[in-house]
Design a protein around this motif. Structure first.
Motif, short mmCIF file in Angstrom:
data_model
loop_
_atom_site.label_atom_id
_atom_site.label_comp_id
_atom_site.label_asym_id
_atom_site.label_seq_id
_atom_site.Cartn_x
_atom_site.Cartn_y
_atom_site.Cartn_z
N GLU A 1 0.82 -1.20 0.00
CA GLU A 1 0.00 0.00 0.00
C GLU A 1 0.85 1.26 0.00
N VAL A 2 2.04 1.20 0.60
CA VAL A 2 2.93 2.36 0.69
C VAL A 2 3.66 2.60 -0.63
N LEU A 3 4.07 1.54 -1.29
CA LEU A 3 4.89 1.68 -2.50
C LEU A 3 4.22 2.49 -3.61
N PRO A 4 2.93 2.31 -3.91
CA PRO A 4 2.31 3.17 -4.94
C PRO A 4 2.34 4.65 -4.56
N GLY A 5 2.19 4.96 -3.27
CA GLY A 5 2.26 6.35 -2.84
C GLY A 5 3.64 6.94 -3.06
N LEU A 6 4.68 6.16 -2.75
CA LEU A 6 6.04 6.62 -3.01
C LEU A 6 6.28 6.81 -4.50
N SER A 7 5.75 5.90 -5.31
CA SER A 7 5.94 6.00 -6.76
C SER A 7 5.31 7.28 -7.30
N ARG A 8 4.11 7.59 -6.84
CA ARG A 8 3.44 8.81 -7.30
C ARG A 8 4.17 10.06 -6.82
N ALA A 9 4.57 10.05 -5.55
CA ALA A 9 5.23 11.22 -4.98
C ALA A 9 6.55 11.53 -5.68
N LEU A 10 7.27 10.48 -6.03
CA LEU A 10 8.59 10.65 -6.66
C LEU A 10 8.52 10.63 -8.18
N ARG A 11 7.29 10.55 -8.73
CA ARG A 11 7.07 10.62 -10.18
C ARG A 11 7.92 9.57 -10.91
N LEU A 12 7.82 8.33 -10.46
CA LEU A 12 8.64 7.27 -11.03
C LEU A 12 8.07 6.79 -12.36
N SER A 13 8.97 6.41 -13.25
CA SER A 13 8.57 5.79 -14.51
C SER A 13 8.16 4.35 -14.25
N ASP A 14 7.64 3.66 -15.27
CA ASP A 14 7.25 2.26 -15.12
C ASP A 14 8.42 1.40 -14.66
N ALA A 15 9.57 1.59 -15.31
CA ALA A 15 10.75 0.80 -14.94
C ALA A 15 11.21 1.11 -13.52
N ASP B 1 5.54 -3.68 -22.69
CA ASP B 1 5.41 -3.42 -21.25
C ASP B 1 4.00 -3.02 -20.85
N ARG B 2 3.17 -2.59 -21.80
CA ARG B 2 1.78 -2.25 -21.51
C ARG B 2 0.80 -3.29 -22.05
N ASP B 3 1.31 -4.29 -22.77
CA ASP B 3 0.46 -5.30 -23.40
C ASP B 3 -0.58 -4.62 -24.29
N GLN B 4 -0.10 -3.73 -25.15
CA GLN B 4 -0.96 -2.98 -26.06
C GLN B 4 -0.40 -3.07 -27.48
N ARG B 5 -1.22 -2.65 -28.44
CA ARG B 5 -0.79 -2.64 -29.84
C ARG B 5 -1.18 -1.32 -30.48
N VAL B 6 -0.24 -0.76 -31.25
CA VAL B 6 -0.54 0.41 -32.06
C VAL B 6 -0.76 -0.08 -33.48
#
Length: 283
Positions: free
Chosen positions: A65-79, A248-253
């Motif tokens: 639960e804490v890790l997503p908050g840290l990711s948002r706060a620090l503006r982390l990329s997917d990697a 990495d997003r499992d998407q297709r253009v």
């Protein structure tokens, strides 16, 4: 959990972010680069003491639960988000369903292709982004409810499927076999996603044609390099079809282009002028 590496990673990410990046005032007496620890803690909705202990390599293991908050706060990329999870000793959980978040660089790519019809499909064939020419060639998916933006629903289940005829007969068969293979793979990757399960059930019960393609169980379908569309105003348009995988997003253009100087190029030019207006319907 690698406490020293986690501490160094958090510190390096914090120091690269300016207050303006997150909408905070710089203040007249800021002596440290980037954000202050208390600012990161506030943005992540955790205590300053807890965040400080993490940066000092003496804090407890951060929870999922804490890790997503840290990711948002620090503006982390997917990697960087994935790296944070591994440093914290909590490998990221596999996604429960297909990602619908399109990377900003891909959205910019769509805008930079004014002479091509381009769209982004999720692993479940939901149209999650498209440019203006794709809307003119197919339809304006942004004007539809989210459930109806699914390319397979519009192709096999829509009551107007007989009128639309996006593809030629041969093209429709190749598309259907390819789509059945992709959807079967998506159902295996996301077994707990109710939207994928509902889509499969709806297609099997609502379309005898899709049910036939699904039952064939083809797992090696060669994609067609060209597709012929049956546009209600322009008529048949044969276009090149290229598909770019975003792993990495499992998407297709999906990008539809015309050969230079061909009738299809003229047709796309005309479509770019007509847009999504229906000139065959009385005003």
């Amino acid at each position: 959990m690698d406490r020293p590496e986690l501490a160094g990673f958090l510190r390096s990410r914090r120091e690269r972010i300016t207050p303006a990046d997150v909408g905070l005032p710089a203040g007249p007496r800021r002596r440290t680069p980037g954000l202050r620890r208390e600012e990161v803690a506030q943005l992540a909705y955790i205590s300053t003491e807890y965040y400080t202990r993490l940066e000092q390599a003496r804090g407890p293991r951060p929870s999922r639960e804490v890790l997503p908050g840290l990711s948002r706060a620090l503006r982390l990329s997917d990697a960087e988000r994935v790296h944070l999870h591994y440093l914290a000793g909590t490998p990221p959980a596999p996604p429960s369903g297909p990602s619908r978040e399109v990377r900003p660089s891909i959205l910019d790519l769509l805008r930079r292709l004014p002479h091509a019809a381009a769209l982004v499909l999720s692993a479940a064939y939901e149209v999650i982004a498209h440019n203006d020419l794709a809307a003119a060639l197919l339809e304006d998916f942004s004007a539809l409810p989210r459930r109806e933006r699914n390319f397979l629903r519009r192709t096999f289940l829509d009551p107007r499927v007989g009128e639309r005829q996006w593809y030629s007969r041969s093209g429709m068969d190749i598309f259907g076999r390819t789509a059945a293979r992709h959807l079967r793979a998506a159902a295996a990757r996301y077994p707990d996603d109710p939207e994928v399960a509902t889509l499969v059930d709806d297609l099997l019960t609502g379309s005898a044609e899709f049910a036939r393609l699904w039952a064939a169980y083809e797992m090696s379908v060669e994609p067609a390099p060209h597709k012929t569309f049956r546009h209600p105003l322009i008529g048949p348009i044969t276009l090149n079809c290229d598909v770019l995988d975003i792993a990495d997003r499992d998407q297709r253009v999906v990008i539809y282009t015309a050969d230079p100087g061909s009738p299809a190029e003229e047709a796309l030019r005309l479509l770019s002028v007509i847009g999504t207006q229906r000139m065959d319907v009385p005003g």
